[in-house]
Design a protein around this motif. Structure first.
Motif, PDB file in Angstrom:
ATOM      1  N   SER A 191       4.410  60.432 -39.914  1.00 45.60           N
ATOM      2  CA  SER A 191       5.183  59.380 -39.255  1.00 45.60           C
ATOM      3  C   SER A 191       4.614  58.019 -39.640  1.00 45.60           C
ATOM      4  O   SER A 191       3.482  57.686 -39.280  1.00 45.60           O
ATOM      5  CB  SER A 191       5.135  59.565 -37.734  1.00 45.60           C
ATOM      6  N   MET A 192       5.402  57.260 -40.364  1.00 46.85           N
ATOM      7  CA  MET A 192       5.023  55.900 -40.770  1.00 46.85           C
ATOM      8  C   MET A 192       6.123  54.965 -40.288  1.00 46.85           C
ATOM      9  O   MET A 192       7.110  54.745 -40.977  1.00 46.85           O
ATOM     10  CB  MET A 192       4.837  55.809 -42.286  1.00 46.85           C
ATOM     11  N   ASN A 193       5.931  54.437 -39.100  1.00 49.06           N
ATOM     12  CA  ASN A 193       7.000  53.700 -38.428  1.00 49.06           C
ATOM     13  C   ASN A 193       6.835  52.187 -38.551  1.00 49.06           C
ATOM     14  O   ASN A 193       7.307  51.425 -37.714  1.00 49.06           O
ATOM     15  CB  ASN A 193       7.060  54.127 -36.965  1.00 49.06           C
ATOM     16  N   GLY A 194       6.165  51.785 -39.618  1.00 52.46           N
ATOM     17  CA  GLY A 194       5.993  50.382 -39.921  1.00 52.46           C
ATOM     18  C   GLY A 194       5.376  50.258 -41.288  1.00 52.46           C
ATOM     19  O   GLY A 194       4.900  51.237 -41.872  1.00 52.46           O
ATOM     20  N   GLY A 195       5.394  49.033 -41.808  1.00 51.03           N
ATOM     21  CA  GLY A 195       4.848  48.786 -43.132  1.00 51.03           C
ATOM     22  C   GLY A 195       3.684  47.818 -43.075  1.00 51.03           C
ATOM     23  O   GLY A 195       2.934  47.767 -42.092  1.00 51.03           O
ATOM     24  N   GLU A 196       3.534  47.034 -44.122  1.00 53.84           N
ATOM     25  CA  GLU A 196       2.392  46.148 -44.246  1.00 53.84           C
ATOM     26  C   GLU A 196       2.379  45.046 -43.189  1.00 53.84           C
ATOM     27  O   GLU A 196       1.348  44.435 -42.927  1.00 53.84           O
ATOM     28  CB  GLU A 196       2.376  45.552 -45.657  1.00 53.84           C
ATOM     29  N   ILE A 197       3.514  44.814 -42.569  1.00 52.62           N
ATOM     30  CA  ILE A 197       3.595  43.807 -41.502  1.00 52.62           C
ATOM     31  C   ILE A 197       3.659  44.467 -40.126  1.00 52.62           C
ATOM     32  O   ILE A 197       2.951  44.070 -39.200  1.00 52.62           O
ATOM     33  CB  ILE A 197       4.829  42.896 -41.699  1.00 52.62           C
ATOM     34  N   GLY A 209       0.914  48.196 -37.479  1.00 54.10           N
ATOM     35  CA  GLY A 209      -0.002  48.087 -36.345  1.00 54.10           C
ATOM     36  C   GLY A 209       0.720  47.784 -35.049  1.00 54.10           C
ATOM     37  O   GLY A 209       0.359  48.301 -33.983  1.00 54.10           O
ATOM     38  N   LYS A 210       1.763  46.966 -35.144  1.00 49.59           N
ATOM     39  CA  LYS A 210       2.518  46.591 -33.939  1.00 49.59           C
ATOM     40  C   LYS A 210       3.284  47.779 -33.373  1.00 49.59           C
ATOM     41  O   LYS A 210       3.268  48.018 -32.157  1.00 49.59           O
ATOM     42  CB  LYS A 210       3.490  45.453 -34.269  1.00 49.59           C
ATOM     43  N   VAL A 211       3.965  48.524 -34.234  1.00 49.16           N
ATOM     44  CA  VAL A 211       4.780  49.642 -33.757  1.00 49.16           C
ATOM     45  C   VAL A 211       3.906  50.806 -33.301  1.00 49.16           C
ATOM     46  O   VAL A 211       4.147  51.400 -32.244  1.00 49.16           O
ATOM     47  CB  VAL A 211       5.765  50.113 -34.843  1.00 49.16           C
ATOM     48  N   HIS A 212       2.874  51.128 -34.069  1.00 51.90           N
ATOM     49  CA  HIS A 212       1.980  52.237 -33.709  1.00 51.90           C
ATOM     50  C   HIS A 212       0.957  51.823 -32.650  1.00 51.90           C
ATOM     51  O   HIS A 212       0.251  52.684 -32.120  1.00 51.90           O
ATOM     52  CB  HIS A 212       1.247  52.753 -34.946  1.00 51.90           C
ATOM     53  N   GLU A 252      11.437  46.413 -43.575  1.00 50.18           N
ATOM     54  CA  GLU A 252      10.396  46.980 -44.435  1.00 50.18           C
ATOM     55  C   GLU A 252      10.691  48.404 -44.885  1.00 50.18           C
ATOM     56  O   GLU A 252       9.825  49.052 -45.474  1.00 50.18           O
ATOM     57  CB  GLU A 252       9.055  46.969 -43.701  1.00 50.18           C
ATOM     58  N   LEU A 253      11.886  48.898 -44.651  1.00 52.78           N
ATOM     59  CA  LEU A 253      12.170  50.300 -44.960  1.00 52.78           C
ATOM     60  C   LEU A 253      11.931  50.620 -46.432  1.00 52.78           C
ATOM     61  O   LEU A 253      11.317  51.637 -46.767  1.00 52.78           O
ATOM     62  CB  LEU A 253      13.611  50.645 -44.569  1.00 52.78           C
ATOM     63  N   GLU A 254      12.417  49.774 -47.298  1.00 50.51           N
ATOM     64  CA  GLU A 254      12.241  50.034 -48.722  1.00 50.51           C
ATOM     65  C   GLU A 254      10.767  49.960 -49.110  1.00 50.51           C
ATOM     66  O   GLU A 254      10.280  50.786 -49.893  1.00 50.51           O
ATOM     67  CB  GLU A 254      13.059  49.038 -49.542  1.00 50.51           C
ATOM     68  N   GLN A 255      10.053  49.002 -48.553  1.00 47.75           N
ATOM     69  CA  GLN A 255       8.627  48.866 -48.867  1.00 47.75           C
ATOM     70  C   GLN A 255       7.832  50.083 -48.384  1.00 47.75           C
ATOM     71  O   GLN A 255       6.961  50.595 -49.095  1.00 47.75           O
ATOM     72  CB  GLN A 255       8.080  47.587 -48.229  1.00 47.75           C
ATOM     73  N   ILE A 256       8.154  50.583 -47.182  1.00 48.00           N
ATOM     74  CA  ILE A 256       7.485  51.787 -46.671  1.00 48.00           C
ATOM     75  C   ILE A 256       7.746  52.962 -47.611  1.00 48.00           C
ATOM     76  O   ILE A 256       6.834  53.726 -47.950  1.00 48.00           O
ATOM     77  CB  ILE A 256       7.984  52.123 -45.247  1.00 48.00           C
TER      78      ILE A 256
END
Length: 376
Positions: A159-165, A168-171, A210-214
């Motif tokens: 589960s990776m529910n966020g990217g480089e930005i 940390g906020k979502v998790h 950030e979906l594409e970046q993730i």
């Protein structure tokens, strides 16, 4: 919150005609595979429901978690520090195997890889003849654990529910965990023989940009596929921040991510589930999967017929620390639950896009066939 530019006069499903043609969903992630087990379905159809054992069981080896995701459906359980003991698990796994359980996903209300004996449990599960899947946040997918048990795992979904930005906020954790997870995934890729590796993202306002970046970072780390899925509001969850999301608003972002798909890396957008979330109603009128084709075991050892009703005694059939799984499943409390679900359960109480949603659609059509079905 979601952009308001989409024409609200259109039914939600109309907005999905703009979607890119989806890559083939080889693992039926936005569908089901119950039709490949006709013997068990036949038992159910012909009235031998008491004798139907779950093909698939979700088990939470531990109750605690190292993250506090903003969308977590089981926050109301409290992330309590508790675990199922490894020796008891081995007894239960042998019993499950004897009664036809085919697969176990270690996931649940806690982070499964935090169990101190999870490698031993995974290896024993496979040796008992049961397929193993893992859903994890990936932080504890260490080199030691990978070397110990990766060959016993059919698939791992991180589960990776966020990217480089937004990670940390979502998790609700340190942003550096994002890089740790990618590093762990890359190590597993280099070590694996046949285990399928995937990543998944619950699409939220915080991460939609950030979906594409993730996906790119996941692909570089070695993931075989990337699942984009909708939020699902649990009726008991303390969290309701996202209950107003409309996924038709995110068509362009999803299209952009899906366009990354290639032979080596599939991007699977759960369009059916997104559309159903936007419409706000399931495609069936009765739950037929509970308590038959799957089960959920909490870190307490309590056995439930549905993960949407944890801590609800109507769906609690007993405890594997006190009885064998087979005894719980054949016991009086499950019989009572069978009668309740069949006669009294209103699915308006249920969680939209629950774990068995697509199975329920299939069983509903078997019980309530459309016209002209004999013209195969």
């Amino acid at each position: 919150m979601p952009d308001k530019k989409i024409k609200k006069s259109l039914p939600p499903t109309e907005n999905y005609v703009k979607m890119t043609v989806m890559p083939i969903d080889e693992h039926a992630i936005d569908s089901h595979k119950l039709h490949l087990h006709p013997q068990e379905v036949n038992k159910w159809l012909n009235g031998n429901k008491q004798g139907v054992f779950p093909l698939y069981v979700e088990i939470s080896p531990v109750g605690h978690c190292n993250h506090r995701c903003t969308f977590c459906a089981v926050d109301y359980i409290g992330y309590k520090v508790r675990k199922i003991e490894v020796q008891r698990m081995k007894i239960i796994l042998d019993d499950m195997s004897r009664y036809g359980v085919k697969s176990i996903m270690y996931a649940g209300e806690g982070e499964p890889l935090l169990h101190p004996d999870i490698g031993e449990i995974i290896n024993y599960t496979k040796s008992a003849g049961i397929d193993v899947g893992i859903t994890t946040n990936g932080v504890a997918l260490t080199e030691k654990l990978v070397n110990e048990c990766l060959d016993s795992i059919t698939w791992i979904k991180v589960s990776m529910n966020g990217g480089e930005i937004s990670y940390g906020k979502v998790h609700q954790t340190k942003q550096k965990d994002y890089e740790t997870v990618l590093k762990n995934l890359a190590y597993a890729k280099g070590r694996r023989k046949q285990t399928t590796l995937g990543i998944q993202t619950v699409i939220l306002p915080e991460n939609v940009g950030e979906l594409e970046q993730i996906g790119r970072r996941g692909q570089e780390a070695g993931a075989d596929y990337y699942v984009l899925k909708p939020y699902s509001q649990h009726k008991k969850s303390w969290t309701d921040t996202y209950k107003g999301i409309k996924y038709a608003d995110y068509v362009d972002a999803v299209n952009s991510a899906v366009s990354m798909s290639c032979e080596e890396f599939k991007v699977i957008a759960r369009i059916n589930s997104m559309s159903q979330w936007d419409e706000g109603k399931p495609k069936y009128q009765k739950c037929y999967s509970t308590p038959y084709f799957w089960a959920y075991i909490m870190a307490t050892g309590d056995v439930y017929g549905c993960s949407a009703y944890l801590l609800d005694d109507r769906f609690n059939y007993g405890n594997i620390n006190k009885e064998l799984f087979s005894a719980v499943w054949l016991g009086d409390k499950r019989k009572e639950s069978m009668r309740y679900v069949e006669n009294d359960l209103c699915i308006d109480e249920c969680r939209m896009n629950c774990r068995m949603d697509k199975v329920n659609q299939y069983l509903w059509e078997l019980k309530n066939p459309k016209e002209h079905v004999n013209f195969i």
